[in-house]
Structure formats: C-alpha cells, structure tokens
Write an enzyme that holds these catalytic residues in place. Structure first.
Site, mmCIF file in Angstrom:
data_model
loop_
_atom_site.group_PDB
_atom_site.id
_atom_site.type_symbol
_atom_site.label_atom_id
_atom_site.label_comp_id
_atom_site.label_asym_id
_atom_site.label_seq_id
_atom_site.Cartn_x
_atom_site.Cartn_y
_atom_site.Cartn_z
ATOM 1 C CG ASP A 39 12.288 -39.909 9.721
ATOM 2 O OD1 ASP A 39 13.329 -39.841 9.055
ATOM 3 O OD2 ASP A 39 11.540 -40.899 9.735
ATOM 4 C CE LYS A 120 11.499 -44.213 4.690
ATOM 5 N NZ LYS A 120 12.462 -44.999 5.480
ATOM 6 N NE ARG A 141 19.612 -44.652 1.108
ATOM 7 C CZ ARG A 141 18.529 -44.283 0.405
ATOM 8 N NH1 ARG A 141 18.625 -43.298 -0.467
ATOM 9 N NH2 ARG A 141 17.379 -44.889 0.571
#
Length: 698
Positions: A39, A120, A141
């Site tokens: 991130d 999350k 995904r």
C-alpha cells in the site's frame, strides 16, 4: 520531492516492484510482501503522479488490479470488474477522502454523508454467482477482469450457501474468504508434523486452500466467508449498504458484526482506534478498515476511477518493523545497466514475513542523503555490519529506516560505490536523466545481457514458460542463447533438446523439453505492445508500450515512424503521441539507431509474427476520442463529476489548451481559456449544447 527525471526513474522502479509483488501475491500465495508495504508503494506512486500528472498516461500501474491468473483453473471473465480500493494511512487521508466526495457531489459540509465502517479482512476476494437461487459459479478476483473458476472448492466452504431464497435470475455476491486464526495454528502444526512446509500467514492458507487444483475437503471446511457487496445493480436488493448487509443475513450469508454506520467522521475515526486496539483478540486477520458511502444513489453518481471506486477507501493499519544486522552490501546490475545496492540481512521476521534483503536505492541513500542533498537518518551512513531498523512499508525488497550507530564496529568503513562495473569492469557513469549510476557497456556487459534475456521471456513480454533465471544463465554460458532470436533457434542449436537434458540435469527429461519447445512455438505470434515491451528499451515500460501500440496499431507503421525519425534526426511523429515524453522518444531513437540492436530486432522478426494492437471497445458518442478542456462552473454538477462523465463517453479531458484540443466546454463565469481558444481556433461549446451532444441529463 523528486525532480521530473528522478520521478520517472522512481515510477519505473515502483511499477516493476508492484507488478512483481502482485504476481507473487495473487498467483503464488507468497508473502515476501505485507499489505502495508504494498500500500505504501501505491501511495508513493500516487504522490509522484499528483506532482507530475503528465506522467499518468505513461505509468498505469495504479489502473491495474490484482494479477493475471496463471494456475490450472479455468479462466472466467467477471460479469463486472472487481475493483481494488484506494488507501488512506492517516486521519488526514480520510478527511481528504470525504472532502473529495463533497466536492465531487457538490454537497456542503452542513449536510451529513453516512459512511459504513467495515473491517478489511486479510483474505481472498471471491465472487459467487447464483442462477435462479442456485450457486452457479465461484470466481477469484484475478486481475479484476478475469478470475479463476474455483466453484468446486467454494462449494466445500460452510459459509457459502449452495442455494439462496431469491427470485433474481442472476445475482452476484462478493465477499472475502479467510482462514480463522485458531484453525490456522492447528493447520500449521499438522503440516509441520507431517514434514510439510507451513503457511506463513492465514491469508496464504486461505488462498492456497481455495486454489488447490485437487480440493481438500478437510481443509476447506475450515474456510470462512464474509459477504460485503453485490457485483452490479445493488438496487435489486437494497437502497444502501447497511440494509444490504441485513439482507445478506436473510439470504443465509454471514456478515461482519463489527460493521457500523457513522454520520460523524470523528466518531468513525474513534471506532477505528477501538477496533485497532482489539485486533489481536479477533479470530481473523484484518489489515485495516473500509469506509463506504452508505447511499447507493450517491455511489452511482460518484462512480469509479480506472481501478477503484470514488465512494470507498481502505484505512490501513500501521506497518511493522524489526531490527537486524547487515551482513553484506551487494551491487546488482539491471538490464538497463543501473547499479543497484542491496543490503543482505541476517534473516528477520517482519510482520510475519522472513526478510533477508533490503533496498539501499543509490549512492546518496547509503551516504545518508536524499536526491536533493538533504540529510536522512540524521546524515548517518550505512555500512556492512551495522545494526539497522527494517520496515516493510514500501517495496517488495524492504527498506532500512535507521542505523544504530552505538552498535557499530569501531573498525567498520564507509561503503564505497564501485567505479567499475562488477560484471564487465567498464567504468561506470552517473546518469543525470535517471539520477543513477550506470554501466554503459550495453552490448558486452554479461549481467545486462542476461537480465535483458530474462526480461524478454517474462510473462508480460513474450511469455515463454519453463525458462527461469537460472536456466537462462545456463543457456547463456553454454553459448546457446546470446540474443532474443536464439530462443527460437534453441531446438536446432541444442540437438533437438538432447544437449539441454544433459547439462540442465535433474528434473529435465523428454517431456519437459518438449513442453519448453511448445511454449517457445506459442510465442512466435505476439501482440505489438508486448513485443515493444519485450525489447527492454529504457523508459519504455508496459504502459508506454501499450500507448505507442495503441497509436500506431501495426509494427509496420511504428517502424516506419522510427526510420523517418532516425533519418531526419527528428522524433516529431513520436512526440504527437499523447503520454509519450522526451525521454521515451530519445530512448526509442537511440535504441533503433544502434546498428547492433537494430540487427537483433530484424533477426528476431524472422521468427515472430507481430499482431496488430486492437483497442478495447468503448462507448461511442460524439465526443469519443476527442480532446476536451473545461472552463467555468456548471449547473448542478461539479467539475470533477463532469470530467468523469466525459471520460465515460470516451473523451480525454486535458487541463491546458493547445491546437490539439478539439473542444472547449464553456460553463458559467469562464476564465481566460475562452480568449486563448479564440486565438488558437479551438471550437467552443456551451454547457446546454454539450448535454445535447452526449445525450445525457447531467
């Protein structure tokens, strides 16, 4: 902050790092990277792009989601894309998130916007598709567009209903598969007793279990699933996220009981701190909190960026750090000749991951200075034998935060950057364009040649499976592979593979050799963008290759423009490509002006067929492919939302006027752009005319 040339170098470096981490994370269940460092890497790219927005078209790593699936599972197109989330790391990021929402929607601060608070989960995203209430398909995904069909394994998860009470013909439920901490500990103990390798964290255990090609009923029964959204048309079930979660429960799904709705941002952030403090007591791993706009009507207006929704953000938890010692400092040489220092560490656990190396960036970083000459780490340098604080908040290879000088050996000496290339012994030079020390012996430096060959066969280039780094080095040293075209001559040069079996040794037989040659044959047809990327030209990464290929479409048109540019010593035809800057044009002309490089390419063309680049279909309107500039304010809509509508209709919205602009959209109280448009002869259109042009009720 970086200069522009430094920014280009860093963005290229970050793009490669992020792509590699995605590949490892999504396809190999490997945890040599934590969510925090990934991130932070994304955050650094975002900051650089914000400083130099003109680089956005060249570096599209932020627009990508996940990684292209590469397992044995059937590949399936998602009904609608599975986007990732943008990230926030502090209170200021969350304040800005809500501020941007208000600005986009033109909502005053006096009016509340409800936000849903959801943990999350650190697991694996899964899409469940129900046909007339029966589970039809379960898809991972993947890269956000294409995932893996794991239906049979998903059927074994107790939290996944095989049927639900609904009359909706096709309903897609999305959520997160995870491994509870308690079950994870038991699993690892069983694996160790059996002499098998343990999983490094619950996320890898969840991914490894769900993506087993042969399902494991006993292990799958420990998997859990939280539902959190639908794939499209949420209005079929509810008007807001809070109600949707309740309906999920009615349908037989589990949702997270920590979820809440807040109208007050201060209360939301207070609850974040509360959940962070209770994180160790949870029976599942969370790496942050997701905030979503509750109202689906507002979500629809806010829409999506290229890879993430505007109406949601992940507020991530802080990164973790550890202390270890630098056992050595090595110099690694990349395919473009850059000398990169890497600290070899005494292995240490950082956030559940064993770390043995850390990037040292460049000569200045080792000395204790940034690229502008400002002190970092209080000006303390880095040496062999130093005790250092290591954190995983940026790169696949972690970073060094601080040096404990009190533990430094009295006989230690400052690290000296080599004056000569460790591979070919050529004198190295400082490259101002990239702020890097580079070996310019591109044609003869073995390290660069081998790195270039590895790049050529990589997944996003020509994609030849079965050729790992060690094998390519072996082939190079045996003089079987010296340039890209040699891969396509390998079968003949290796006596139809007999020589390969002999020197590659264990694990290589007739079947594996035949598989390798089949993979090479399948690479003889390659799309233009992948071919350009495979050549390893400096500054021409994956995104730049796609931009160039999208402009020229065919190899013939591209190569003709290159020949004209070389003959006239002028890259005007290349400068016309939006998103292609001076550095890229200079690199292209320099590469193809080199007689040896050009001969290698022309040799390669004898073995490969370059397919034309076909652009994806998009909405066709009167402004599709047009370049627009906005000026003034608009009735009942923010500038950001209007820009989004234009882009959805296939237009490119620019900030500055030039003769290349097709339309100036004029709102109320326009600025000086109207006068400049008159001078440049740019066509102008007013707000009401524009609405008619795109046939929308904005």
């Amino acid at each position: 902050m970086f200069t522009k040339s430094e920014a280009i170098y860093r963005l290229r470096e970050l793009s490669e790092i992020i792509a590699k981490s995605r590949e490892l994370y999504f396809n190999f269940n490997q945890s040599d990277i934590t969510d925090q460092e990934y991130d932070q890497n994304i955050s650094e790219v975002t900051q650089i792009i914000a400083k130099y927005p003109e680089l956005d078209d060249e570096f599209k790593i932020l627009n990508q989601v996940g990684a292209t699936p590469n397992s044995k599972f059937k590949k399936v197109n998602h009904l609608t894309p599975m986007y990732s989330l943008s990230n926030g790391f502090n209170k200021e990021d969350i304040f800005n998130f809500l501020k941007q929402i208000r600005s986009f929607l033109d909502v005053p601060e006096s009016k509340n916007i409800d936000l849903v608070f959801e943990p999350k989960i650190d697991g694996l995203s899964l899409s469940l598709i129900y046909k007339n209430g029966a589970l039809f398909r379960a898809v991972t995904r993947g890269d956000g567009q294409i995932g893996e069909d794991v239906t049979e394994n998903a059927r074994l998860i107790p939290d996944v209903p095989l049927s639900i009470p609904t009359e909706i013909e096709t309903l897609e439920i999305r959520g997160e598969v995870y491994f509870p901490n308690s079950a994870f500990k038991e699993l690892n103990e069983e694996l160790k007793k059996a002499g098998n390798k343990a999983f490094s964290n619950p996320r890898n255990a969840a991914s490894g279990t769900l993506r087993q090609f042969k399902s494991n009923k006993e292990r799958s029964k420990n998997l859990c699933f939280f539902a959190y959204s639908v794939g499209s048309d949420p209005h079929k079930l509810a008007d807001n996220q809070k109600t949707l979660l309740k309906i999920f429960n009615d349908l037989g799904f589990k949702t997270n009981n920590i979820s809440r709705v807040f109208s007050n941002l201060e209360q939301l952030l207070k609850y974040y701190e509360e959940i962070f403090s209770m994180r160790p007591s949870l029976n599942y791993e969370i790496d942050g909190i997701v905030y979503k706009v509750n109202d689906f009507r507002l979500q629809e207006r806010l829409g999506f960026r290229s890879s993430s929704p505007r109406w949601a953000i992940a507020h991530k938890f802080p990164a973790e750090i550890s202390i270890t010692v630098i056992e050595d400092i090595e110099i690694q040489i990349g395919r473009t000749g850059t000398l990169s220092p890497v600290a070899k560490l005494k292995p240490v656990n950082v956030g559940g991951v064993i770390v043995s190396s850390a990037t040292l960036h460049n000569k200045d970083f080792i000395r204790g200075f940034d690229n502008k000459g400002n002190k970092i780490r209080s000006g303390v340098d880095i040496r062999r034998g130093d005790w250092v604080t290591v954190y995983r908040a940026g790169d696949v290879i972690p970073k060094i935060k601080n040096v404990n000088v009190s533990k430094r050996n009295a006989t230690s000496e400052p690290f000296k950057f080599p004056l000569f290339c460790p591979s070919c012994n050529s004198r190295v030079e400082f490259d101002k364009a990239d702020s890097a020390i580079r070996c310019h012996n591109f044609q003869s430096c073995k390290a660069q040649i081998i790195a270039g060959l590895k790049h050529f066969v990589s997944k996003k280039a020509v994609n030849i499976e079965g050729l790992g780094g060690r094998i390519i080095e072996e082939l190079y040293h045996k003089d079987l592979i010296q340039q890209p075209a040699d891969f396509f001559r390998l079968e003949t040069k290796s006596n139809h593979g007999l020589d390969l079996i002999e020197f590659l040794g264990k694990g290589w037989g007739n079947k594996s050799i035949r598989n390798l040659f089949n993979s090479i044959d399948s690479a003889r047809s390659i799309r233009l963008d992948r071919f350009l990327f495979s050549l390893g030209i400096r500054h021409i990464g994956e995104n730049a290759s796609q931009i160039i290929a999208g402009y020229f479409v065919s190899w013939e048109k591209f190569y003709n423009a290159i020949r004209i540019g070389i003959s006239k010593n002028d890259g005007q035809l290349l400068y016309e490509i939006e998103g292609v800057g001076q550095l890229m044009v200079a690199s292209l002309l320099e590469f193809f002006s080199d007689t040896k490089e050009r001969k290698k390419v022309e040799d390669l063309l004898n073995y490969v067929k370059i397919e034309s680049f076909i652009k994806h279909n998009k909405i066709e309107t009167a402004i599709t492919d047009k370049k627009l500039v906005l000026t003034g304010s608009f009735k009942g809509i923010s500038r950001a939302e209007l820009k989004s509508i234009c882009e959805k209709n296939g237009a490119k919205v620019l900030t500055a006027l030039s003769t290349n602009v097709d339309l100036l959209i004029v709102g109320q109280s326009p600025g000086s752009k109207v006068k400049k448009a008159n001078e440049l002869g740019v066509k102008q259109i007013f707000e009401e005319e524009f609405k008619v042009l795109i046939d929308t009720d904005i």
